[in-house]
Structure formats: C-alpha cells, structure tokens
Design an enzyme around this catalytic site. Structure first.
Site, PDB file in Angstrom:
ATOM      1  NE  ARG A  55      -1.660  -2.434   2.692  1.00 46.55           N
ATOM      2  CZ  ARG A  55      -1.868  -3.682   2.266  1.00 46.55           C
ATOM      3  NH1 ARG A  55      -2.984  -3.997   1.716  1.00 46.55           N
ATOM      4  NH2 ARG A  55      -0.949  -4.629   2.444  1.00 46.55           N
ATOM      5  CB  THR A  56       3.340   2.582   2.399  1.00 45.87           C
ATOM      6  OG1 THR A  56       2.515   2.103   3.467  1.00 45.87           O
ATOM      7  CG2 THR A  56       3.882   3.943   2.754  1.00 45.87           C
ATOM      8  NE  ARG A 105       6.844   0.598   5.373  1.00 46.26           N
ATOM      9  CZ  ARG A 105       5.631   0.066   5.149  1.00 46.26           C
ATOM     10  NH1 ARG A 105       5.517  -1.217   4.878  1.00 46.26           N
ATOM     11  NH2 ARG A 105       4.560   0.818   5.214  1.00 46.26           N
ATOM     12  CG  HIS A 133       2.845   3.767   8.788  1.00 47.31           C
ATOM     13  ND1 HIS A 133       3.167   4.578   7.713  1.00 47.31           N
ATOM     14  CD2 HIS A 133       2.392   2.594   8.252  1.00 47.31           C
ATOM     15  CE1 HIS A 133       2.918   3.910   6.590  1.00 47.31           C
ATOM     16  NE2 HIS A 133       2.452   2.718   6.896  1.00 47.31           N
TER      17      HIS A 133
HETATM   18  N1   CP Z   1      -0.683  -0.117   5.789  1.00 51.95           N
HETATM   19  C1   CP Z   1       0.548  -0.327   5.279  1.00 51.95           C
HETATM   20  O1   CP Z   1       1.532   0.303   5.661  1.00 51.95           O
HETATM   21  O2   CP Z   1       0.596  -1.306   4.323  1.00 51.95           O
HETATM   22  P1   CP Z   1       1.917  -1.744   3.560  1.00 51.95           P
HETATM   23  O3   CP Z   1       2.828  -2.408   4.576  1.00 51.95           O
HETATM   24  O4   CP Z   1       1.456  -2.692   2.486  1.00 51.95           O
HETATM   25  O5   CP Z   1       2.569  -0.517   3.007  1.00 51.95           O
END
Ligand code: CP
Length: 302
Positions: A55-56, A105, A133
C-alpha cells in the site's frame, strides 16, 4: 529549512488540519485526474523501502505520478546494500543523484531521527519499526474526517497488536493533537501502558457500542519471537466478526491499515461489509500522500 515528514507530533492541530483538508481536495481532484495540476513536474522521488510494502510504496508512486512527478523504486535486495553499503551512504547517494525527496521505510524505530540533520532534501517516514507511520496516520485522519466531518471528540477503539504497531503509534499521536478518545483493546501482553487521559485500556466487547470507529490491527508475527498463536481462540476473543459488528452503532465504521489476516483479526465477511472503510483507507492513501509530497517538496502547492 528542510521540511521532513517524520512524525505527526511535529505538527500543530492547525497544521495537521491543513494537511487533512489538502488531502481532501486531492481526493476530489482524483475523480478527474486530467485536471490535477502537475505540482511535481520535473521532480523525482525515491521510494527506499528496507521492509516490504504494498500500500504505502505503491500509493506514493501513484501519488507522485498523479502530480506529474517521477519515481525511482530503490530495492535494497538488488542494490549495493548487498555489498555492505550503509543506510546513511545509500540515502546520501540518492540525494547526490538529485532526487527531490526520499520516502523511507526501515525496521529501526528511530533511524530517521538520527540521520535527518545530515540531509538537505525532505525525508518522509513511510514506516519506522514499531514507532510511527505518520503517512498512514494522515490517511486515517482523512478517512475519519470524510466520515464524520470532524475529528475532535471522536471515539476510536484500537484492537490487536498495539505494542508492535506503528499505525497505532501515529494514531495515538494524532488523538492527543485532536482530542480523539482512544480505547486500547486486545491481549494485555500486546497493549502499551498509557498515562494520557485520552488513551485508556478497555474491554473490547463493552467498548464496541460506545465508539465511532474500530481500528483492527494485524498481529505482527514478524516482530514476535516464539509467538504461539491459536487463530481460532484469538479470533473468538478479539476478532472483528458479525457478532461484534452488530454490537457497534449503525454509524460506526470498521478500519484496518492492511495487510489483514482474514479469519484472524477480521472475518472474511467484515472486510467489505457496508460498515467497513478498509479499501476506502487504501484509496485515501493516494490523496494523503499527494498532500504530503506537495507539502514536502513545494512551498506553495494547492
Ligand atoms: N498499511 C501499510 O503500511 O501497508 P503496507 O505495509 O502494504 O505498506
């Protein structure tokens, strides 16, 4: 001065509300992408993810491209990290190449705080260990704001692996800034202690009828050592399912940052239940990250 986006704690309520409203404007503009102003034209951002992400990382890429920018997806697995290059030298290399921002990240809770003073381009925290986050925090605020038209005075239950959750970390920071009441639910061993009057431990089932939103959290199996988890027992005690959805008020919403474990913290039928906003949160991730990139890279923006 460089504007890093490392923690929601560095914003006032007014500044954070400006970002939520800017994200809301982008959310409207996304309905007609051809009308989005190219605020990042000729700008390049680098996604630098030392931990997995769907997602991010992808929503930062969509956000940058919707604003006319370009994206490098740096992958430590096929880079000189494999030859021993440090995080500092890797980020400094990308800065030297002339990218306009680093979206980063890492599993270390505080690495960006330690490194930030050495960088002259905006660093964006895309997930720091178990700590914060903040870009997820902004999209969660946007989702609540769209739903309720306000943030102050909302009541939110957070249930699951709170201790290891950077999503919960940023939500709790935002809660203090906006006066959102947070109820920490789930196993005692996975709940942090709180000394803040806006954040209190609570029994999940008795909290459900009281709240405007329930944020379900993934058990972060990768951050536990020797965890023995019986999925059926956990789901019975702390999972979101039809029995618990019926205990919620009709206006209350179900949230989850994803990725979710169907059948563990949330049953299959709740993921896309009419009261669920889980995919809406993901959708909002693009608008929220457009607002953050514009804030970080441009002085004016919308
Ligand atoms: N919510 C979130 O951070 O998802 P990802 O780890 O897929 O980026």
């Amino acid at each position: 001065m460089v504007k890093h986006f490392l923690s929601l704690a560095s914003f006032t309520q007014h500044e954070l509300m400006d970002l939520v409203e800017k994200a809301q404007s982008f959310s409207h503009l996304l309905q007609t992408p051809e009308k989005i102003p190219p605020l990042l034209q000729h700008k390049i951002i680098a996604n630098v993810f030392y931990e997995p992400s769907t997602r991010t990382r992808c929503s930062f890429e969509v956000a940058a491209k919707r604003l006319g920018g370009e994206v490098i997806n740096f992958n430590p697995e096929n880079s000189s990290v494999k030859k021993g290059e440090t995080v500092y030298d890797t980020l400094k290399t990308l800065e030297s190449l002339g990218v306009e921002s680093l979206v980063f990240r890492h599993s270390d809770d505080h690495i960006l705080e330690d490194l930030k003073s050495a960088f002259h381009l905006p660093l964006i925290n895309a997930g720091a260990g178990k700590h914060e986050h903040p870009t997820q925090g902004l999209l969660d605020l946007l989702t609540l704001y769209q739903e309720f038209g306000k943030l102050q005075g909302l009541k939110v239950a957070v249930c699951g692996d709170i201790k290891h959750s950077r999503v919960a970390g940023s939500l709790m920071v935002a809660a203090k800034i906006f006066g959102i009441k947070i109820y920490l639910c789930g196993p005692d061993s996975l709940r942090p202690l709180s000394t803040d009057s806006m954040i209190e431990a609570a029994d999940f089932d008795s909290t459900l009828p009281e709240v405007d939103a329930v944020m379900m959290l993934r058990i972060q199996i990768e951050r536990h050592e020797g965890l023995e988890l019986d999925a059926k027992t956990y789901h019975h005690q702390f999972g979101m399912n039809q029995r618990r959805q019926k205990m919620m008020q009709p206006h209350a919403i179900i949230m989850h940052p994803g990725p979710f474990n169907r059948g563990l913290e949330i049953s299959d039928d709740m993921v896309e239940h009419p009261q669920s906003r889980i995919f809406k949160q993901m959708h909002n991730g693009v608008a929220a990250r457009m607002a953050i990139l514009d804030w970080a890279i441009n002085r004016k923006g919308l």
